[in-house]
Design a protein around this motif. Sequence first.
Motif, PDB file in Angstrom:
ATOM      1  N   THR A 389       0.842  -1.202   0.000  1.00 52.17           N
ATOM      2  CA  THR A 389       0.000   0.000   0.000  1.00 52.17           C
ATOM      3  C   THR A 389       0.870   1.242   0.000  1.00 52.17           C
ATOM      4  OG1 THR A 389      -1.734  -1.175   1.195  1.00 52.17           O
ATOM      5  CG2 THR A 389      -1.830   1.222   1.257  1.00 52.17           C
ATOM      6  N   HIS A 390       1.866   1.273   0.835  1.00 54.56           N
ATOM      7  CA  HIS A 390       2.753   2.422   0.900  1.00 54.56           C
ATOM      8  C   HIS A 390       3.493   2.621  -0.419  1.00 54.56           C
ATOM      9  CE1 HIS A 390       5.349   5.390   2.727  1.00 54.56           C
ATOM     10  NE2 HIS A 390       6.448   4.672   2.331  1.00 54.56           N
ATOM     11  N   THR A 391       3.911   1.536  -1.036  1.00 48.44           N
ATOM     12  CA  THR A 391       4.637   1.613  -2.316  1.00 48.44           C
ATOM     13  C   THR A 391       3.726   2.157  -3.406  1.00 48.44           C
ATOM     14  OG1 THR A 391       6.030  -0.263  -1.668  1.00 48.44           O
ATOM     15  CG2 THR A 391       5.947   0.281  -4.001  1.00 48.44           C
ATOM     16  N   ARG A 392       2.388   1.750  -3.444  1.00 44.77           N
ATOM     17  CA  ARG A 392       1.464   2.250  -4.453  1.00 44.77           C
ATOM     18  C   ARG A 392       1.270   3.757  -4.284  1.00 44.77           C
ATOM     19  NH1 ARG A 392      -1.593  -2.453  -2.886  1.00 44.77           N
ATOM     20  NH2 ARG A 392      -1.393  -4.107  -4.458  1.00 44.77           N
ATOM     21  N   GLN A 393       1.113   4.204  -3.041  1.00 36.08           N
ATOM     22  CA  GLN A 393       0.917   5.627  -2.796  1.00 36.08           C
ATOM     23  C   GLN A 393       2.123   6.431  -3.280  1.00 36.08           C
ATOM     24  OE1 GLN A 393       0.156   5.852   1.389  1.00 36.08           O
ATOM     25  NE2 GLN A 393      -1.953   5.050   1.245  1.00 36.08           N
ATOM     26  N   ASN A 394       3.318   5.972  -2.993  1.00 32.33           N
ATOM     27  CA  ASN A 394       4.534   6.671  -3.432  1.00 32.33           C
ATOM     28  C   ASN A 394       4.626   6.699  -4.942  1.00 32.33           C
ATOM     29  OD1 ASN A 394       5.397   7.254  -0.851  1.00 32.33           O
ATOM     30  ND2 ASN A 394       6.672   5.409  -0.676  1.00 32.33           N
ATOM     31  N   THR A 395       4.237   5.620  -5.573  1.00 32.54           N
ATOM     32  CA  THR A 395       4.315   5.544  -7.035  1.00 32.54           C
ATOM     33  C   THR A 395       3.344   6.523  -7.668  1.00 32.54           C
ATOM     34  OG1 THR A 395       4.947   3.219  -6.898  1.00 32.54           O
ATOM     35  CG2 THR A 395       4.129   4.010  -9.009  1.00 32.54           C
ATOM     36  N   ALA A 396       2.082   6.637  -7.115  1.00 37.81           N
ATOM     37  CA  ALA A 396       1.086   7.574  -7.656  1.00 37.81           C
ATOM     38  C   ALA A 396       1.568   9.013  -7.505  1.00 37.81           C
ATOM     39  CB  ALA A 396      -0.262   7.370  -6.943  1.00 37.81           C
ATOM     40  N   ARG A 397       2.185   9.327  -6.351  1.00 37.90           N
ATOM     41  CA  ARG A 397       2.675  10.675  -6.133  1.00 37.90           C
ATOM     42  C   ARG A 397       3.788  11.017  -7.124  1.00 37.90           C
ATOM     43  NH1 ARG A 397       3.641  10.001  -1.427  1.00 37.90           N
ATOM     44  NH2 ARG A 397       5.917   9.688  -1.428  1.00 37.90           N
ATOM     45  N   SER A 400       2.337  11.696 -10.550  1.00 34.54           N
ATOM     46  CA  SER A 400       1.718  13.018 -10.637  1.00 34.54           C
ATOM     47  C   SER A 400       2.771  14.090 -10.848  1.00 34.54           C
ATOM     48  CB  SER A 400       0.912  13.303  -9.366  1.00 34.54           C
ATOM     49  OG  SER A 400       0.394  14.610  -9.377  1.00 34.54           O
TER      50      SER A 400
END
Length: 456
Positions: A389-397, A400
Amino acid sequence: MTVEELLDKNMITPLLSPLTPPLSVSALNRLAREMLEQTLPLTWVAGEISNLTRATSGHWYFSLKDASAQVRCVMFRGRNQFIDWRPENGMQVEVRATPTLYEARGEFQLQVDTLRRAGLGALFEAFEQLKGKLEREGLFESARKRSLPRFPQCIGIVTSLQAAALRDVLTTLKRRMPGLPIVLYPTPVQGADAAPQIVAALQSAYRRAECDVVILCRGGGSIEDLWPFNEEMVARTIVSSPIPIVCGIGHETDFTIADFAADLRAPTPTAAAELVSPNRTDLIHKLVLHQTRLLRQARHQLDTLSQHLDYLARRLIHPGRRLEARQAALGNLNQRLHQAMATAQERRNWHHRALARRLQQARPNFSTWQAILATQAAGLIRAMHQHLTHTRQNTARLVSHLSHLNPEAVLQRGYSIVLNEHGVIVHDSDQIRIEESLNIRLASGSARVRVTDKST
């Protein structure tokens, strides 16, 4: 002051003046000696020896006389040691000497440098010349010479049948080794024609090859008598010999060219016979000694073997007794084997029981470990979900952020990119020229334009 100084200063005549101070006897004798030695050179003088005295110091004192006069002579040890013959009273000799004065007694004398028999100077000179020539050629080198056979099977003798030396050699050989075969090669050993005949006798010995060693001998005599052995042909024939040659010529003080060319020089013919022949008496004595030692050794060996045989006999046992002893030993070993096997089995049983107890105590509790593993697996799964979950959030940021920096996004807002003919982005009007073709990249498609004007 020397005689030369007196002569140079013209002082000899004033010495005779009554006004001149008198000379001492020693000064007068010294002046006379110097005048003699400087006026009379080293010269040869011939005469007869008389009153010969050999001092303990090694010096020789004698008189040299003729029919009407005589003169005292002295020959010091440092010079007379080179004379290889013995002068005696009455001999006619020639001396090379310096006239001088013995100051202590005021006696006129000759100080002798060398001495030779009268009338033999030419022969001695020829002897020395031939000796030097052959020596320079290497004919006298010791490395060329061969050793004599220790036990010759046959001995050759080259000499005259009438020579006294032949009798001496035969007598010596008969005394030392009576059964030794001897071959005689007769030849004259004196006279003008002796040298070629000596050569012929030696070559006959070489050709027939009957002997292991050859004796070349003759008795003593004057230098004229011994001269055939100083001939070059004789020396070269000796050197070419395939058989060892022993020379026994004259007396101990007589030396010839043949002596130097031979494989061995003997001082006399008798000595030559002794050198080439083994001594039968000595051989018999050595044989008796060896026989005695051999018998003693054999007796000692027999005694040792007998003693060893007695020792082995004491160790010899009847086969029945040996079998009984072997059976008793086998029974003892069988009993010890059973005891050892029982003890070893008991020890192994005890060890197995101890290992079983230790294994029972060390047995793990599987239910506890299974619960621990289940708990750790659940925690690991939760940690993995959290990490994803943390890795997905970092990737989306990050996506962007990258979209804002994308040049395509800038083109979507109405901007375009100008590139020159080489595909380089144009940032400044200085990078372009009038009439230059440019490519304009838009958000959708591209266009090609020509520069008609530019401003800074």
